[in-house]
Write an enzyme that holds these catalytic residues in place. Structure first.
Site, short mmCIF file in Angstrom:
data_model
loop_
_atom_site.label_atom_id
_atom_site.label_comp_id
_atom_site.label_asym_id
_atom_site.label_seq_id
_atom_site.Cartn_x
_atom_site.Cartn_y
_atom_site.Cartn_z
N ASN A 144 -35.08 -21.23 -10.66
CA ASN A 144 -35.06 -20.32 -11.82
C ASN A 144 -35.80 -20.88 -13.02
OD1 ASN A 144 -33.67 -17.84 -11.35
ND2 ASN A 144 -31.81 -19.01 -10.96
N ASP A 175 -29.69 -10.86 -4.65
CA ASP A 175 -29.28 -9.61 -5.34
C ASP A 175 -28.99 -8.51 -4.32
OD1 ASP A 175 -29.71 -10.83 -7.86
OD2 ASP A 175 -31.86 -10.48 -7.65
N HIS A 202 -35.29 -11.06 -11.32
CA HIS A 202 -34.04 -11.74 -10.99
C HIS A 202 -33.43 -12.38 -12.24
CE1 HIS A 202 -31.00 -13.87 -8.78
NE2 HIS A 202 -31.42 -15.03 -9.30
P1 NAD Z 1 -28.92 -28.72 -7.63
O1 NAD Z 1 -28.98 -29.46 -8.90
O2 NAD Z 1 -27.69 -28.80 -6.83
O3 NAD Z 1 -30.12 -29.17 -6.68
C1 NAD Z 1 -31.42 -29.24 -7.13
C2 NAD Z 1 -32.13 -30.32 -6.35
O4 NAD Z 1 -33.47 -30.37 -6.83
C3 NAD Z 1 -31.52 -31.72 -6.55
O5 NAD Z 1 -31.26 -32.32 -5.29
C4 NAD Z 1 -32.59 -32.48 -7.31
O6 NAD Z 1 -32.66 -33.86 -6.99
C5 NAD Z 1 -33.84 -31.73 -6.85
N1 NAD Z 1 -34.99 -31.93 -7.72
C6 NAD Z 1 -35.04 -32.03 -9.07
N2 NAD Z 1 -36.30 -32.27 -9.47
C7 NAD Z 1 -37.07 -32.30 -8.35
C8 NAD Z 1 -38.44 -32.50 -8.11
N3 NAD Z 1 -39.30 -32.74 -9.09
N4 NAD Z 1 -38.87 -32.47 -6.83
C9 NAD Z 1 -38.01 -32.25 -5.82
N5 NAD Z 1 -36.69 -32.05 -5.99
C10 NAD Z 1 -36.23 -32.09 -7.24
O7 NAD Z 1 -29.27 -27.19 -7.96
P2 NAD Z 1 -29.07 -25.92 -7.00
O8 NAD Z 1 -27.74 -25.35 -7.21
O9 NAD Z 1 -29.51 -26.27 -5.64
O10 NAD Z 1 -30.12 -24.90 -7.70
C11 NAD Z 1 -31.49 -25.14 -7.64
C12 NAD Z 1 -32.28 -24.06 -8.37
O11 NAD Z 1 -32.10 -22.79 -7.72
C13 NAD Z 1 -31.84 -23.83 -9.81
O12 NAD Z 1 -32.98 -23.67 -10.63
C14 NAD Z 1 -31.05 -22.53 -9.75
O13 NAD Z 1 -31.05 -21.84 -10.97
C15 NAD Z 1 -31.81 -21.79 -8.69
N6 NAD Z 1 -31.09 -20.69 -8.05
C16 NAD Z 1 -31.81 -19.57 -7.76
C17 NAD Z 1 -31.20 -18.50 -7.13
C18 NAD Z 1 -31.99 -17.27 -6.79
O14 NAD Z 1 -31.39 -16.23 -6.49
N7 NAD Z 1 -33.30 -17.31 -6.76
C19 NAD Z 1 -29.84 -18.57 -6.79
C20 NAD Z 1 -29.14 -19.73 -7.10
C21 NAD Z 1 -29.78 -20.79 -7.75
C1 LMR Z 2 -27.91 -16.44 -9.12
O1 LMR Z 2 -28.22 -15.26 -9.27
O2 LMR Z 2 -26.83 -16.80 -8.63
C2 LMR Z 2 -28.90 -17.51 -9.49
O3 LMR Z 2 -30.01 -16.97 -10.14
C3 LMR Z 2 -28.30 -18.64 -10.24
C4 LMR Z 2 -27.89 -18.27 -11.63
O4 LMR Z 2 -28.22 -19.02 -12.55
O5 LMR Z 2 -27.20 -17.26 -11.82
#
Ligand code: NAD
Ligand code: LMR
Length: 307
Positions: A144, A175, A202
């Protein structure tokens, strides 16, 4: 069929029928950010796919143990670990699908856009490496704010001369997963049958479920439309608040991302979804456009000012 391909008894009894029914494991998948909250369960789901021959796990830390653990599952994918920038290129060589959940998640009180300052650079750097090492790969951006990180990825790929819009995706399937679940619960329907299209982006109001186009056709009162739309738009925040500082959705996100992995990239742009909207949906669509456009422009500007 998939169950049988993992059934060693069936395997021993009939090698011939096994080779006939076994799906061909040929896809090479890399997960960047594989040690994280999404990365780990997503890696497990991908490891369970009989279509995957290689699963490359990359992170800046903690990925060795995840790979060792997963590698004991008796499924075809060969699991390899890559730690730190010096191993990124090797992680990506020959890969067909790259999934990017690298970056920081929200804490209560934050918007997804508040993550821009950290995650924009992470996504930019990772996509540069993808362009250099596996320019034909499908790229799935989860990090995100998706409304800006996907335009960042697109600009990087354009600058490198390898942009194919059919192969770059913002993963917003969560979603759809949520919309299907909430509608089925509300209307007491069998979950497996419900499909709600979601358009826009999103984040907040840019997430627009088209409830009038729910399949099978369902009648909603105005109050139900209002309530369901707001719940779907705020579902991420619901999880962020419940996790109370420990991150955002990870398990449902991993499920949604694994569901999303298709074979041929974007097959069609179904603009007919945007015809015949209700007045509520038409207004919501117009209202989301300025925010979505601004987020896209912010991502584009981030890359352009550095080139
Ligand atoms: P998290 O902190 O548990 O995991 C993130 C991982 O990324 C960690 O292991 C970290 O070491 C790694 N990381 C950080 N910098 C890095 C780099 N330069 N290169 C490689 N790896 C790196 O977070 P998460 O809960 O897994 O969420 C990750 C991302 O996904 C967040 O930005 C979150 O907002 C997003 N997300 C998106 C959606 C969606 O619907 N698209 C849903 C949930 C979360
Ligand atoms: C979600 O929709 O769960 C993700 O985009 C993570 C967030 O920050 O809400």
């Amino acid at each position: 069929i998939l169950r049988r391909s993992y059934n060693t008894k069936a395997l021993k009894h009939s090698q011939r029928s096994y080779s006939y029914i076994q799906p061909h494991a040929s896809y090479k998948v890399a997960i960047l950010g594989a040690g994280g909250g999404i990365g780990q369960p997503l890696a497990l789901l991908v490891k369970m796919s009989p279509l995957v021959s290689a699963l490359n796990l990359y992170d800046i830390a903690n990925v060795k143990g995840v790979a060792a653990d997963l590698s004991h599952c008796n499924t075809p994918a060969q699991v390899s670990d890559f730690t730190g920038a010096s191993e990124l290129a090797n992680c990506l060589k020959g890969v067909n699908v790259v999934v990017i959940p690298a970056g920081v998640p929200r804490k209560p009180g934050m918007t997804r856009d508040d993550l821009f300052n950290i995650n924009a650079n992470i996504v930019k750097t990772l996509v540069e490496a993808v362009a250099d090492n596996c320019p034909d790969a499908f790229i799935h951006v989860i990090s995100n704010p998706v409304n800006s990180t996907v335009p960042i990825a697109a600009e990087v790929l354009k600058n490198k001369g390898v942009y194919d819009p059919k192969k770059l995706f913002g993963v917003t399937t969560l979603d759809v997963v949520r919309a299907n679940t909430f509608v089925a619960q509300k209307k007491n329907l069998k979950l497996i049958d419900v499909d709600v299209p979601v358009v826009g982006g999103h984040a907040g109001i840019t997430i627009l479920p088209l409830l009038s186009k729910t399949n099978p056709s369902v009648a909603f009162t105005d109050e139900e439309v209002q309530e369901l739309t707001v719940r779907i738009q705020n579902a991420g925040t619901e999880v962020v608040e419940a996790k109370a500082g420990a991150g955002s959705a990870t398990l449902s996100m991993a499920y949604a991302a694994a569901r999303f992995l298709g074979r041929n990239g974007v097959e069609a742009v179904i603009s007919s979804e945007l015809q015949g909207l209700t007045e509520f949906e038409q207004k919501a669509l117009e209202a989301l456009k300025p925010e979505l456009k601004a987020s896209i422009e912010k991502g584009v500007a981030f890359v352009q000012k550095q080139t």
